[in-house]
Design an enzyme around this catalytic site. Sequence first.
Site, PDB file in Angstrom:
ATOM      1  N   HIS A   1      -9.613  53.811  96.078  1.00 11.93           N
ATOM      2  CA  HIS A   1      -9.411  54.430  94.767  1.00 11.93           C
ATOM      3  C   HIS A   1     -10.647  54.361  93.880  1.00 11.93           C
ATOM      4  O   HIS A   1     -10.744  55.073  92.885  1.00 11.93           O
ATOM      5  CB  HIS A   1      -8.190  53.807  94.054  1.00 11.93           C
TER       6      HIS A   1
ATOM      7  N   ASP B   1      -6.098  51.395 101.025  1.00 12.19           N
ATOM      8  CA  ASP B   1      -6.930  51.393  99.819  1.00 12.19           C
ATOM      9  C   ASP B   1      -8.293  50.764 100.098  1.00 12.19           C
ATOM     10  O   ASP B   1      -8.857  50.060  99.254  1.00 12.19           O
ATOM     11  CB  ASP B   1      -6.244  50.666  98.671  1.00 12.19           C
TER      12      ASP B   1
ATOM     13  N   GLY C   1     -12.205  47.460  87.363  1.00 15.82           N
ATOM     14  CA  GLY C   1     -13.636  47.246  87.588  1.00 15.82           C
ATOM     15  C   GLY C   1     -13.875  46.147  88.603  1.00 15.82           C
ATOM     16  O   GLY C   1     -14.885  46.139  89.303  1.00 15.82           O
ATOM     17  N   ASN C   2     -12.946  45.174  88.697  1.00 14.66           N
ATOM     18  CA  ASN C   2     -13.013  44.163  89.753  1.00 14.66           C
ATOM     19  C   ASN C   2     -12.628  44.752  91.105  1.00 14.66           C
ATOM     20  O   ASN C   2     -12.938  44.177  92.155  1.00 14.66           O
ATOM     21  CB  ASN C   2     -12.065  43.001  89.465  1.00 14.66           C
ATOM     22  N   SER C   3     -11.925  45.880  91.083  1.00 16.59           N
ATOM     23  CA  SER C   3     -11.455  46.489  92.332  1.00 16.59           C
ATOM     24  C   SER C   3     -12.599  46.703  93.304  1.00 16.59           C
ATOM     25  O   SER C   3     -13.632  47.269  92.959  1.00 16.59           O
ATOM     26  CB  SER C   3     -10.781  47.828  92.034  1.00 16.59           C
TER      27      SER C   3
ATOM     28  N   LEU D   1       5.631  58.013 113.022  1.00 17.03           N
ATOM     29  CA  LEU D   1       6.876  58.627 113.493  1.00 17.03           C
ATOM     30  C   LEU D   1       6.902  60.120 113.196  1.00 17.03           C
ATOM     31  O   LEU D   1       7.339  60.924 114.016  1.00 17.03           O
ATOM     32  CB  LEU D   1       8.088  57.968 112.833  1.00 17.03           C
ATOM     33  N   GLY D   2       6.466  60.459 112.009  1.00 18.46           N
ATOM     34  CA  GLY D   2       6.486  61.861 111.604  1.00 18.46           C
ATOM     35  C   GLY D   2       7.628  62.191 110.656  1.00 18.46           C
ATOM     36  O   GLY D   2       8.136  63.315 110.657  1.00 18.46           O
TER      37      GLY D   2
END
Length: 394
Positions: free
Chosen positions: A142, A172, A246-248, A303-304
């Site tokens: 992200h 992520d 911002g730490n992400s 699986l779909g």
Amino acid sequence: MDDNKLGEVKDVKWKNIDGGEGKIKFRNRKNRGKLRNFIKGIAFIIIAAVSGGISGAYVIDKKYSNKAYTPNNQSLIESKEEGSQTRTGDITKNAITKVAETVGPAVVGISNRSEGFFGSQDIGSGSGIIFDSNGYIATNNHVIEGAAKVTVKLSSGKTLDATIVGSDPRSDLAVIKVDAQNLPTAKFGDSSKVKVGDTAIAIGNPLGEEFAGSVTSGIVSALNRRIQYGGTIYKVLQTDAAINPGNSGGPLCNELGEVIGINSLKIGTEQNAEGMGFAISINEAKSIIKSLMDYGKVSRPFLGIYGQSVVSEKNNIQGVYIREVIAGSGAAAAGVKPTDIILELDKKKVTKFEDLSDILDKHKIGDSVVCKIWRSGKTMEINITLSEVKEKNR
């Protein structure tokens, strides 16, 4: 005269010519010897005192010469015995200080830039971890998602353009690269050894470059937390170390300076929660990062179907209700239909949607699994060949 009597006082008399008497008195040699010994003792004491004073002054001067306050030195500088000196700058540093010095240089700031009416503008920022000295950086998906341009600011202050190597929305995670060599790197640890209560240290750029390189600390609050965010289930480490926007993408470290997680999510203030930060455990991240490095993506069995957890008291059924079947998927090929309810997968009971992911994570693309479904009041078993995940824009 008897020699043994020499030590005694003895008077000798004689007659003078005029008939008078003369007299000589001898002093006792023993008393004279005592006097000499007394004088020698006093001299010895004086010499010993003077010698001791000189020796003591020399030792004090050598040992404590650095333990003095001077106009140019207002702090007390301690010294060790046996001539080995330790100055204030050499005092043992605590674990957090060591981690900050070791890992800090490998933490970068990442800017997500987009072209707008007024040219290139920042639309988001985050942090990253240099894990390969040739410029490879791990971060969150992200952080770089939707970017027209990604720039990286090194701990040295130098800013470089970056290319996206690969990204994985489900985990992520993403890998980007800058054109540089011999960069400082962080060491990935083993998150399976992490215990609740262990020291947790987060490094990153909370709220942007203005607070670059911020270090916060706390403990590991919980292991293997399962939280849902953006329709995806994450298995994460929970910590009370402050983690802000911002730490992400930055590291969560143990006290040895090893990365045990990649900071990713934080429960916001709208939930009135404080001290609850989350990090993707590094053991989960390692395989994803490798796949992104090798293939630019992560291939997972699928699986779909799209669905949701359901409980029907009327029919005494609990499982996953299928809302949609993806065309071309294994489920579509096997004849799975919308409104079917999955009761079991691979002989394991399914009570909620997250159970499907747990089961599928133990398989690979191409595996065939038995799926037990409920349809129109009847149960049936069908074999589904797992296909590759195909992301759907929803």
